[in-house]
Write an enzyme that holds these catalytic residues in place. Structure first.
Site: not given
Ligand code: 7TS
Length: 420
Positions: A137, A214, A217, A240, A378
């Site tokens: 990501h 990371d 997910q 999430k 992303c």
């Molecule tokens: N890493 C992964 C693997 C992700 O899927 C996401 C967000 C992030 C980092 C960032 O997370 P945040 O909460 O700091 O924004 N993924 C997604 C997605 O798949 N669709 O919208 C956000």
């Protein structure tokens, strides 16, 4: 992953997992959108919140709201106790050694930026190397690109094969005595690939590199044990994991966090400030400058209580069966191409459909009450690797059902009727 041509529907009420009962916990799922029952298949973007999390947030604001770590009054003491109790829940949830290793941040993005700017910026120099992967990501790419510009460190990428799996032999070739940081996603948001973390971590440690995971997910779909993994840092977002937005966690090994400088300065992260300088606070407060998202932390604690009560192992097993069912149904649609067919994957069905643009698929599905994400997710390097601009992505949670998969497939066929 199995790709059977046909697969029986899983019952909504297996002995292990009663999905109807689970769905009743999520008010947002009880509504109709565009005159159709909402089919929410965008869980990788953000997951829905159970009543218990919503209640916890409302009760906090109704009865407890006060700033923490500073008031002598009862309400502040109560808010502080609830906030710190959530930290203990997170520590147990990922099996960290101590609450000092649990830093509250805004989300996975901030957690990774914190590691890059605090650990990375003070330890890396020209000629050092950082290894990430083609699967990441943007949150686990851009912070390392910035760090590389700031320090002169070289950024390398582990490539992926046609199934969307990391090519580990290539990883071995990238590693050397200059590797300082290896940063890898636990589960890919674009393809659902589950990466072989233990192998990666052990190989990285063998050359003395530190490993950042990371886990954005992963935490909603698998039991995470940071001690068993032996990773140096682990990042995830609360939203999430069925918790509030704006709150996340950075786990770091205590010795590393102790040695790192603060990421931001302000209230609560100091013991003493003079006009000449400051003495920083102990862990984890050194990294929590300013008034934190107190309600968010307490809400995240409630989300962890919910998931623990549900049983993540049974939920994950149900999700695998659901993905197998979705996979089997999708494989029978002529013109549908799955993107990401790793043997070890979970909860993500990314696909292209004939020459129909994924945004058009998303719009037509929305008309059927079905929420998916269409785009590059992303993860533009993943799209580049497969030479496509975008995919349509259905991402599942434990409250989704085979009937919802059927609705998805019917809507996909409707797209084909409209466009072909
Ligand atoms: N890493 C992964 C693997 C992700 O899927 C996401 C967000 C992030 C980092 C960032 O997370 P945040 O909460 O700091 O924004 N993924 C997604 C997605 O798949 N669709 O919208 C956000």
């Amino acid at each position: 992953m199995n790709k059977p041509d046909t697969i029986n529907k899983i019952s909504n009420n297996t002995s292990n997992f009663d999905v109807d009962k689970v769905r009743a916990d999520f008010p947002v799922l009880q509504q109709q959108l565009r005159g159709k029952p909402l089919v929410y298949l965008d869980n990788a973007a953000t997951a829905q919140k159970p009543e218990s999390v919503i209640d916890t947030l409302a009760t906090y604001y109704r009865k407890t709201n006060a700033n923490i770590h500073r008031g002598v009054h009862s309400l502040s003491e109560k808010a502080t106790a609830e906030y710190e109790s959530a930290r203990t829940k997170v520590q147990a949830f990922i099996n960290a050694d101590s609450t000092q290793e649990i830093v509250f941040v805004r989300g996975a993005t901030e957690a990774i930026n914190l590691v890059a700017q605090s650990f990375g910026r003070t330890t890396l120099t020209t000629g050092d190397e950082i290894i990430i992967t083609e699967l990441e990501h943007h949150s686990n790419i851009v912070p390392w690109q910035i760090l590389s510009e700031q320090t002169g460190a070289i950024l390398k990428y582990i490539p992926i094969n046609d199934a969307g799996e990391l090519i580990l032999e290539k990883f071995a070739g990238l590693l050397n005595e200059n590797t300082r940081i290896v940063a890898v996603g636990h589960i890919s948001n674009a393809l659902g690939t589950i990466n072989p973390l233990k192998t990666i971590i052990d190989k990285a440690h063998a050359v003395g590199a530190k490993v950042v995971i990371d886990g954005a997910q992963a935490v909603p779909h698998t039991k995470v044990d940071v001690k068993a993994l032996n990773c140096d840092f682990y990042a995830f977002s609360g939203h999430k994991l069925f918790g509030p937005t704006g709150i996340g966690v950075l786990y770091g090994k205590q010795a590393l966090l102790e040695a790192m400088p603060p990421y931001q300065g302000g209230g609560d992260m100091i013991q003493r400030v003079t006009m000449a300088n400051s003495i920083y606070n102990d862990l984890p407060y050194k990294f929590e400058a300013g008034t934190p998202h107190i309600a968010g932390v307490i809400g995240l604690g409630a989300a962890i209580d919910y998931v623990n009560h549900l049983g993540l192992v049974a939920a994950a097993q149900y999700e695998i069966e659901l993905l197998n069912y979705a996979n089997a149904q999708a494989s029978q649609v002529p013109g549908l191409t799955l993107v990401g067919t790793a043997k070890n994957k979970t909860s993500i069905l990314s696909f292209t459909l004939d020459k129909i643009h994924p945004h058009d698929i998303g719009t037509i599905l929305d008309g059927e009450g079905i929420a998916i994400r269409a785009g590059h997710h992303c993860a533009m390097p993943v799209m580049e690797r497969f030479n496509i601009p975008a995919t349509a992505r259905a991402s599942f949670a434990f409250y989704n059902t085979c009937d919802e998969v059927d609705a998805l497939i019917a809507a996909i066929k409707k797209c084909q009727r409209i466009f072909n």
